[in-house]
Design a protein around this motif. Sequence first.
Motif, PDB file in Angstrom:
ATOM      1  N   SER A  32      -1.574 -12.086   1.062  1.00 49.87           N
ATOM      2  CA  SER A  32      -1.110 -10.700   1.096  1.00 49.87           C
ATOM      3  C   SER A  32      -2.215  -9.768   1.600  1.00 49.87           C
ATOM      4  O   SER A  32      -2.010  -8.960   2.516  1.00 49.87           O
ATOM      5  N   PHE A  33      -3.407  -9.891   1.021  1.00 46.56           N
ATOM      6  CA  PHE A  33      -4.505  -9.015   1.437  1.00 46.56           C
ATOM      7  C   PHE A  33      -4.940  -9.314   2.872  1.00 46.56           C
ATOM      8  O   PHE A  33      -5.332  -8.411   3.603  1.00 46.56           O
ATOM      9  N   ASP A  36      -2.890  -7.308   5.243  1.00 49.68           N
ATOM     10  CA  ASP A  36      -3.181  -5.876   5.282  1.00 49.68           C
ATOM     11  C   ASP A  36      -4.596  -5.581   5.775  1.00 49.68           C
ATOM     12  O   ASP A  36      -4.854  -4.533   6.355  1.00 49.68           O
ATOM     13  N   CYS A  37      -5.535  -6.517   5.516  1.00 43.86           N
ATOM     14  CA  CYS A  37      -6.924  -6.264   5.932  1.00 43.86           C
ATOM     15  C   CYS A  37      -7.152  -6.603   7.408  1.00 43.86           C
ATOM     16  O   CYS A  37      -7.936  -5.943   8.077  1.00 43.86           O
TER      17      CYS A  37
ATOM     18  N   PHE B  52     -10.683  -2.062  -5.461  1.00 42.43           N
ATOM     19  CA  PHE B  52     -11.556  -2.920  -4.652  1.00 42.43           C
ATOM     20  C   PHE B  52     -11.121  -2.793  -3.198  1.00 42.43           C
ATOM     21  O   PHE B  52     -10.011  -2.317  -2.908  1.00 42.43           O
ATOM     22  N   GLU B  54     -10.129  -4.666  -0.734  1.00 45.63           N
ATOM     23  CA  GLU B  54      -8.906  -5.266  -0.214  1.00 45.63           C
ATOM     24  C   GLU B  54      -7.672  -4.484  -0.673  1.00 45.63           C
ATOM     25  O   GLU B  54      -6.709  -4.306   0.078  1.00 45.63           O
ATOM     26  N   GLU B  55      -7.699  -3.997  -1.920  1.00 41.21           N
ATOM     27  CA  GLU B  55      -6.570  -3.261  -2.470  1.00 41.21           C
ATOM     28  C   GLU B  55      -6.456  -1.883  -1.805  1.00 41.21           C
ATOM     29  O   GLU B  55      -5.360  -1.376  -1.547  1.00 41.21           O
ATOM     30  N   LEU B  57      -7.233  -1.239   1.267  1.00 45.55           N
ATOM     31  CA  LEU B  57      -6.594  -1.438   2.575  1.00 45.55           C
ATOM     32  C   LEU B  57      -5.125  -1.799   2.421  1.00 45.55           C
ATOM     33  O   LEU B  57      -4.279  -1.383   3.215  1.00 45.55           O
ATOM     34  N   ALA B  58      -4.807  -2.569   1.370  1.00 46.17           N
ATOM     35  CA  ALA B  58      -3.415  -2.996   1.185  1.00 46.17           C
ATOM     36  C   ALA B  58      -2.527  -1.792   0.897  1.00 46.17           C
ATOM     37  O   ALA B  58      -1.470  -1.616   1.517  1.00 46.17           O
ATOM     38  N   SER B  61      -2.199   0.348   3.976  1.00 46.53           N
ATOM     39  CA  SER B  61      -1.405  -0.318   5.012  1.00 46.53           C
ATOM     40  C   SER B  61       0.079  -0.241   4.654  1.00 46.53           C
ATOM     41  O   SER B  61       0.936   0.035   5.516  1.00 46.53           O
ATOM     42  N   ILE B  62       0.393  -0.438   3.380  1.00 43.89           N
ATOM     43  CA  ILE B  62       1.782  -0.307   2.927  1.00 43.89           C
ATOM     44  C   ILE B  62       2.235   1.142   3.107  1.00 43.89           C
ATOM     45  O   ILE B  62       3.364   1.404   3.527  1.00 43.89           O
ATOM     46  N   ASP B  65       3.370   1.540   6.527  1.00 43.94           N
ATOM     47  CA  ASP B  65       4.695   0.932   6.715  1.00 43.94           C
ATOM     48  C   ASP B  65       5.785   1.896   6.235  1.00 43.94           C
ATOM     49  O   ASP B  65       6.814   2.082   6.898  1.00 43.94           O
ATOM     50  N   SER B 148       6.411  -8.524   2.498  1.00 46.42           N
ATOM     51  CA  SER B 148       4.959  -8.419   2.287  1.00 46.42           C
ATOM     52  C   SER B 148       4.644  -7.463   1.147  1.00 46.42           C
ATOM     53  O   SER B 148       3.752  -7.717   0.343  1.00 46.42           O
ATOM     54  N   HIS B 149       5.378  -6.341   1.095  1.00 46.61           N
ATOM     55  CA  HIS B 149       5.110  -5.365   0.031  1.00 46.61           C
ATOM     56  C   HIS B 149       5.387  -5.989  -1.336  1.00 46.61           C
ATOM     57  O   HIS B 149       4.631  -5.793  -2.291  1.00 46.61           O
ATOM     58  N   HIS B 152       2.739  -8.407  -2.464  1.00 42.59           N
ATOM     59  CA  HIS B 152       1.580  -7.685  -2.993  1.00 42.59           C
ATOM     60  C   HIS B 152       1.851  -7.187  -4.412  1.00 42.59           C
ATOM     61  O   HIS B 152       1.074  -7.415  -5.334  1.00 42.59           O
ATOM     62  N   LEU B 156       0.231  -9.061  -7.936  1.00 47.30           N
ATOM     63  CA  LEU B 156      -0.687  -8.395  -8.871  1.00 47.30           C
ATOM     64  C   LEU B 156      -0.062  -8.244 -10.253  1.00 47.30           C
ATOM     65  O   LEU B 156      -0.711  -8.482 -11.273  1.00 47.30           O
TER      66      LEU B 156
END
Lengths: 90, 270
Positions: A32-33, A36-37, B52, B54-55, B57-58, B61-62, B65, B148-149, B152, B156
């Motif tokens: 998943s990351f 997005d990364c 963090f 990665e989160e 950016l996630a 990015s969402i 979208d 993808s959303h 994620h 988590l």
Amino acid sequence: MKTYEVFLKRAGKDPFAHVGALEAPDDDLALSFARDCYARRSEGEQMWVVAREDLLVADPTELQMADRAHRHNDGTFLRDLRQVGNAEPA
Amino acid sequence: MNDMGEPERVTAIEPTGDPADVPGARDLVLALADDELCIGQNLGWWIAVGPFLEEDLALTSISQDELGHARALYGLLGDDIDAMAYGREPYEYLCAHITELPCHDWAETLVRHFLYDTAESVRWGALADSSWESLGAVARRALAEERSHLRHATGLLDRLLRTDAGIAHLLPLFDQLAPMACGLFDAPSGCSDEALVAAGVMACELGNQRAQWQDIVGEALAPAGYQPQWAVADPEAAPLGGRAGRRSPHFAALHAEMVEVLSIDPSARW
């Protein structure tokens, strides 16, 4: 958190190439990351995500080839030899 | 007026007409677009401040979208997307109140993200084969991104709900946010979802979609031994009605931020 390495392959003949790393708590979130990364702008059409601990890592000492001159043939030896050969009949 | 002196109500649907002209169809699309706009704007807040990298950016990015979905939906209603997204009066927006919440606490954002994206997957599914063909195309494209959303959000959430700290922190947020999220399936004023289903704009009514969504959420939370309470505990304290044009107290600040650049320079282009 585990560290993962991310590889992308663009459309066409380009091979997979390493694009970076990330940290994630598990494999699903790593995928998943990674999307997005590293792939949110369609940078690749295929993606590999590999846990760094699963990589086979070579011993760096086996890769130290800089002092092996015979592996770095720049062609000058052969060129010089040919020039000598060409010069002989004259 | 009819001869009884009562206003005539138009209930008949022209079977050969454009599905976009079914009464309420455009309002429904506007409501979904407004949801996406507010969610996208709110998720964008997390750039550089996520827990963090990665989160960080996630979430953003969402966010992009979701803003893309808003853009596509506004595009079904007219050409001047900026005017629709930014130029209306607050009472003309039809977003559900949950989308207006700032959720500047990451756990709140995660719970809202899960509730919103599960809801979206249900409603995009109900629109994927819409008789309004361009709406169906938007829905099918959005569904692909929705996977993808959801990966994620559920990745988590499932992980955190396997920890005592996660259970203690997240479940009370469901008590707070799940009733509010039900507003995502309210119909805009004057929109008859029965008529929309009859005309093939939607595959099933909003109440049916809400029930499907509640099942999905309930199943996801069952392993934590929890069932969400869907009813609003105190309707007076939490008046809903986002779809009717009533804005929550958070909307003004959110909207001001959205239009900050345009208000400085109305001719600004990205």
